[in-house]
Design an enzyme around this catalytic site. Structure first.
Site, mmCIF file in Angstrom:
data_model
loop_
_atom_site.group_PDB
_atom_site.id
_atom_site.type_symbol
_atom_site.label_atom_id
_atom_site.label_comp_id
_atom_site.label_asym_id
_atom_site.label_seq_id
_atom_site.Cartn_x
_atom_site.Cartn_y
_atom_site.Cartn_z
ATOM 1 N N CYS A 154 18.833 3.641 30.961
ATOM 2 C CA CYS A 154 19.044 4.786 31.848
ATOM 3 C C CYS A 154 19.221 4.424 33.317
ATOM 4 C CB CYS A 154 17.929 5.783 31.682
ATOM 5 S SG CYS A 154 16.315 5.068 31.456
ATOM 6 N N LYS A 202 15.676 14.128 35.678
ATOM 7 C CA LYS A 202 15.129 12.775 35.751
ATOM 8 C C LYS A 202 15.808 11.948 36.843
ATOM 9 C CE LYS A 202 14.509 8.798 32.791
ATOM 10 N NZ LYS A 202 14.929 8.182 31.571
ATOM 11 N N HIS A 257 14.522 8.427 38.110
ATOM 12 C CA HIS A 257 14.409 7.084 37.537
ATOM 13 C C HIS A 257 15.238 6.025 38.268
ATOM 14 C CE1 HIS A 257 13.879 4.598 33.590
ATOM 15 N NE2 HIS A 257 13.118 4.179 34.595
ATOM 16 N N HIS A 284 15.752 10.783 25.663
ATOM 17 C CA HIS A 284 15.034 9.575 26.050
ATOM 18 C C HIS A 284 13.794 9.388 25.199
ATOM 19 C CE1 HIS A 284 13.039 6.583 28.506
ATOM 20 N NE2 HIS A 284 14.149 6.442 29.179
#
Length: 201
Positions: free
Chosen positions: A7, A61, A63, A156
């Site tokens: 990711c 998200k 990240h 995920h």
């Protein structure tokens, strides 16, 4: 390739327009407690869009680093952020568990801009993020251009059971779960149905 099986590299490529190996993210995701993030000397998409007058919003998200406030989305060109900094966060409680830190530590990972948020506790993250994205659109001043980056957590890992309404999309007549989950060439590893339903959410 701009898209990788991890990711952080894919997100970084989308935000920078650069291949992951050009920005040091070719080896994998930014892990918990890793004192790094997407290089702040590289301008990213919302920073460029801001110069054109866009109002930039991130729901979902991030990240791309959180060990220093300079890495956070509100300091990388996003006017608003609602979501999680990290990966492997519980889809319903927003807790990240750390079994290697005694005594079975956990942390809350949901933020509204720079503050912790407990909104939507118990709500499947895909539904929560969809609802928040709709709020962004409905509350947006139409005289300004809008950029909305909606980054779902699903599918995920560690994947959790989605709400039944999504699982029901993959039931055949008689209530048996479909053996053709979403592509015949993907193996059913026990979570394939959850992945398919999470994507459908």
């Amino acid at each position: 390739s701009y898209v990788t099986p991890k990711c952080s590299p894919s997100r970084a490529a989308l935000m920078t327009g650069l291949y992951p190996f050009r920005i040091g993210l070719q080896r994998g995701a930014i892990e918990r407690f890793q004192a790094t993030g997407l290089n702040t000397s590289i301008q990213i998409l919302p920073q460029f869009l801001k110069t054109a007058g866009y109002r930039n919003n991130l729901v979902g998200k991030w990240h791309l680093g959180y060990c220093h406030e300079d890495y956070l989305p509100n300091n990388r060109g996003f006017d608003s952020f609602f979501g999680q900094y990290n990966h492997v966060t519980d889809y319903y409680t927003r807790k990240a568990k750390y079994p290697n830190f005694p005594p079975n530590s956990e942390a809350h990972d949901l933020h509204n801009n720079l503050e912790p948020s407990y909104e939507g506790e118990g709500e499947f993250s895909t539904d929560l993020y969809s609802r928040k994205a709709v709020e962004v659109i409905e509350n947006h001043n139409v005289t300004e251009p809008l950029f909305l980056y909606l980054a779902y957590q699903a599918p995920h890992m560690d994947l959790q059971k989605p709400p039944q309404k999504y699982l029901d999309l993959y039931n055949q007549d008689g209530g048996k779960e479909s053996t053709k989950i979403y592509q015949e060439n993907l193996r059913d590893d026990g979570q394939a149905l959850y992945r398919a339903a999470a994507i459908s959410a």
